[in-house]
Design a protein around this motif. Structure first.
Motif, PDB file in Angstrom:
ATOM      1  N   UNK A  36     -37.829  -1.434 -38.331  1.00  0.00           N
ATOM      2  CA  UNK A  36     -36.948  -2.093 -37.363  1.00  0.00           C
ATOM      3  C   UNK A  36     -36.141  -1.100 -36.538  1.00  0.00           C
ATOM      4  N   UNK A  37     -35.575  -1.644 -35.471  1.00  0.00           N
ATOM      5  CA  UNK A  37     -34.605  -0.957 -34.614  1.00  0.00           C
ATOM      6  C   UNK A  37     -33.333  -1.791 -34.676  1.00  0.00           C
ATOM      7  N   UNK A  38     -32.195  -1.128 -34.820  1.00  0.00           N
ATOM      8  CA  UNK A  38     -30.915  -1.840 -34.875  1.00  0.00           C
ATOM      9  C   UNK A  38     -29.845  -1.047 -34.143  1.00  0.00           C
ATOM     10  N   UNK A  48     -35.142   2.043 -39.029  1.00  0.00           N
ATOM     11  CA  UNK A  48     -35.129   1.931 -40.480  1.00  0.00           C
ATOM     12  C   UNK A  48     -36.280   1.080 -40.981  1.00  0.00           C
ATOM     13  N   UNK A  49     -36.313   0.918 -42.290  1.00  0.00           N
ATOM     14  CA  UNK A  49     -37.327   0.093 -42.931  1.00  0.00           C
ATOM     15  C   UNK A  49     -36.621  -0.872 -43.865  1.00  0.00           C
ATOM     16  N   UNK A  59     -32.750   4.032 -46.326  1.00  0.00           N
ATOM     17  CA  UNK A  59     -33.726   3.249 -45.577  1.00  0.00           C
ATOM     18  C   UNK A  59     -33.685   3.571 -44.091  1.00  0.00           C
ATOM     19  N   UNK A  60     -32.815   4.468 -43.678  1.00  0.00           N
ATOM     20  CA  UNK A  60     -32.619   4.803 -42.268  1.00  0.00           C
ATOM     21  C   UNK A  60     -33.192   6.187 -41.988  1.00  0.00           C
ATOM     22  N   UNK A  61     -33.913   6.308 -40.879  1.00  0.00           N
ATOM     23  CA  UNK A  61     -34.472   7.584 -40.457  1.00  0.00           C
ATOM     24  C   UNK A  61     -33.346   8.559 -40.137  1.00  0.00           C
ATOM     25  N   UNK A  62     -33.411   9.762 -40.726  1.00  0.00           N
ATOM     26  CA  UNK A  62     -32.360  10.755 -40.521  1.00  0.00           C
ATOM     27  C   UNK A  62     -32.943  12.048 -39.966  1.00  0.00           C
ATOM     28  N   UNK A  90     -42.574  -3.352 -34.417  1.00  0.00           N
ATOM     29  CA  UNK A  90     -41.320  -3.286 -35.167  1.00  0.00           C
ATOM     30  C   UNK A  90     -40.383  -4.431 -34.784  1.00  0.00           C
ATOM     31  N   UNK A  91     -39.504  -4.776 -35.679  1.00  0.00           N
ATOM     32  CA  UNK A  91     -38.514  -5.818 -35.429  1.00  0.00           C
ATOM     33  C   UNK A  91     -37.311  -5.198 -34.723  1.00  0.00           C
TER      34      UNK A  91
END
Length: 95
Positions: A36-38, A48-49, A59-62, A90-91
């Motif tokens: 997802x994108x938030x 994130x996933x 769960x977040x891309x860093x 992606x959501x």
């Protein structure tokens, strides 16, 4: 003892501590669903996933410093997911 989530278990099994770009590419290849994108407030958008068990910072891309990898627009984050991680649909959380 609290049960860990699927993403944390995957990171541990694969010798990873965070969801950096290299880990995200491996995880996306193995599990392409529920990315997802938030919005991250005025700072930008993060990737994130999702997991059904719980939310975790893991769960977040860093980036290499362990900080959330941010994109200036949702479209930029979506393009990143599609090109770098090969996530076709992606959501997007719009809140």
């Amino acid at each position: 003892m609290e049960k860990s989530d699927e993403i944390t278990e995957w990171l541990v099994r694969n010798g990873r501590k965070t969801l950096n770009l290299a880990a995200a590419k491996e995880l996306a290849a193995a599990s392409p669903q529920q990315w997802y994108v938030a919005s991250h407030g005025k700072k930008g958008y993060l990737v994130g996933k999702m997991t059904p068990n719980k939310f975790s910072a893991r769960h977040i891309l860093v980036d290499d410093e362990g900080q959330p990898m941010l994109f200036s627009t949702a479209e930029g984050a979506l393009a990143f997911l599609r090109t770098e991680l090969k996530i076709a649909r992606p959501h997007v959380f719009n809140y």
